[in-house]
Design a protein around this motif. Sequence first.
Motif, PDB file in Angstrom:
ATOM      1  N   HIS A   1      20.037  30.208 -13.909  1.00 27.37           N
ATOM      2  CA  HIS A   1      19.071  31.253 -13.428  1.00 27.37           C
ATOM      3  C   HIS A   1      17.745  30.927 -14.124  1.00 27.37           C
ATOM      4  CE1 HIS A   1      21.628  34.014 -11.514  1.00 27.37           C
ATOM      5  NE2 HIS A   1      22.832  34.077 -12.449  1.00 27.37           N
ATOM      6  N   ASP A   2      17.837  30.569 -15.268  1.00 30.86           N
ATOM      7  CA  ASP A   2      16.576  30.608 -16.201  1.00 30.86           C
ATOM      8  C   ASP A   2      16.152  29.160 -16.679  1.00 30.86           C
ATOM      9  OD1 ASP A   2      14.306  30.715 -17.591  1.00 30.86           O
ATOM     10  OD2 ASP A   2      14.826  32.825 -18.530  1.00 30.86           O
TER      11      ASP A   2
ATOM     12  N   GLY B   1      12.985  23.566 -11.083  1.00 33.95           N
ATOM     13  CA  GLY B   1      13.699  23.421 -12.277  1.00 33.95           C
ATOM     14  C   GLY B   1      13.210  22.377 -13.179  1.00 33.95           C
ATOM     15  N   LEU B   2      13.546  21.873 -14.111  1.00 30.13           N
ATOM     16  CA  LEU B   2      13.074  21.122 -15.013  1.00 30.13           C
ATOM     17  C   LEU B   2      14.021  19.845 -15.539  1.00 30.13           C
ATOM     18  CD1 LEU B   2      12.240  23.724 -17.740  1.00 30.13           C
ATOM     19  CD2 LEU B   2      10.722  22.703 -16.209  1.00 30.13           C
ATOM     20  N   GLU B   3      13.541  18.676 -15.981  1.00 28.46           N
ATOM     21  CA  GLU B   3      14.274  17.560 -16.357  1.00 28.46           C
ATOM     22  C   GLU B   3      14.053  17.508 -17.923  1.00 28.46           C
ATOM     23  OE1 GLU B   3      15.402  12.862 -14.784  1.00 28.46           O
ATOM     24  OE2 GLU B   3      13.394  13.907 -14.320  1.00 28.46           O
TER      25      GLU B   3
ATOM     26  N   ALA C   1      18.308  23.117 -12.665  1.00 28.36           N
ATOM     27  CA  ALA C   1      18.048  23.517 -11.322  1.00 28.36           C
ATOM     28  C   ALA C   1      18.289  24.940 -11.081  1.00 28.36           C
ATOM     29  CB  ALA C   1      18.944  22.711 -10.375  1.00 28.36           C
ATOM     30  N   GLN C   2      17.004  25.721 -10.898  1.00 15.80           N
ATOM     31  CA  GLN C   2      17.291  27.131 -10.811  1.00 15.80           C
ATOM     32  C   GLN C   2      18.093  27.442  -9.460  1.00 15.80           C
ATOM     33  OE1 GLN C   2      13.361  29.163 -10.211  1.00 15.80           O
ATOM     34  NE2 GLN C   2      14.290  30.943 -11.135  1.00 15.80           N
ATOM     35  N   SER C   3      18.775  28.522  -9.687  1.00 18.63           N
ATOM     36  CA  SER C   3      19.716  28.852  -8.631  1.00 18.63           C
ATOM     37  C   SER C   3      19.771  30.259  -8.708  1.00 18.63           C
ATOM     38  CB  SER C   3      21.167  28.142  -8.737  1.00 18.63           C
ATOM     39  OG  SER C   3      21.938  28.632  -7.680  1.00 18.63           O
ATOM     40  N   GLU C   4      19.900  31.209  -7.619  1.00 15.61           N
ATOM     41  CA  GLU C   4      20.159  32.619  -7.690  1.00 15.61           C
ATOM     42  C   GLU C   4      21.646  32.670  -7.766  1.00 15.61           C
ATOM     43  OE1 GLU C   4      18.056  34.811  -8.224  1.00 15.61           O
ATOM     44  OE2 GLU C   4      16.564  33.169  -8.065  1.00 15.61           O
TER      45      GLU C   4
END
Length: 131
Positions: free
Chosen positions: A13-14, A37-39, A57-60
């Motif tokens: 989520h975050d 997202g971030l790596e 990876a941002q995901s709802e």
Amino acid sequence: MACRITGLVLDCHDPDRLAEFWCAVLGYEVIGHEPDGLELGVPGARLGDGPPTLVLAQSENPKRAKLPLHIDVNPAGSDQETELARLTALGARPADVGQTGEESWVVLQDPEGNEFCLLRKDIGAAGKQHG
């Protein structure tokens, strides 16, 4: 010829919140920003040199059921008990996946509930792993 694992992707989520946690756990830093997202990776390492990167990876709707793949970590320059205290202070929580209590590892959850295991063996100081 063969392939090598260069990255692991974790839906969450975050990503910013989890990046703080996983960077502190692994000694990584944010090496890439994507719209979703971030790596995270070893400071200064090139892709394929050293351990895999971790992509948050941002995901709802991150999957919450038990996954067939999880992350294992080892203490790097300390014992399991000391590292467990450090991980708990960073926000890890114990997880019950049916352990008997006889295991040599400890099952934990990151701040979003993703399970990972803290193994027993000290693999040496973190700086020595990558250099």
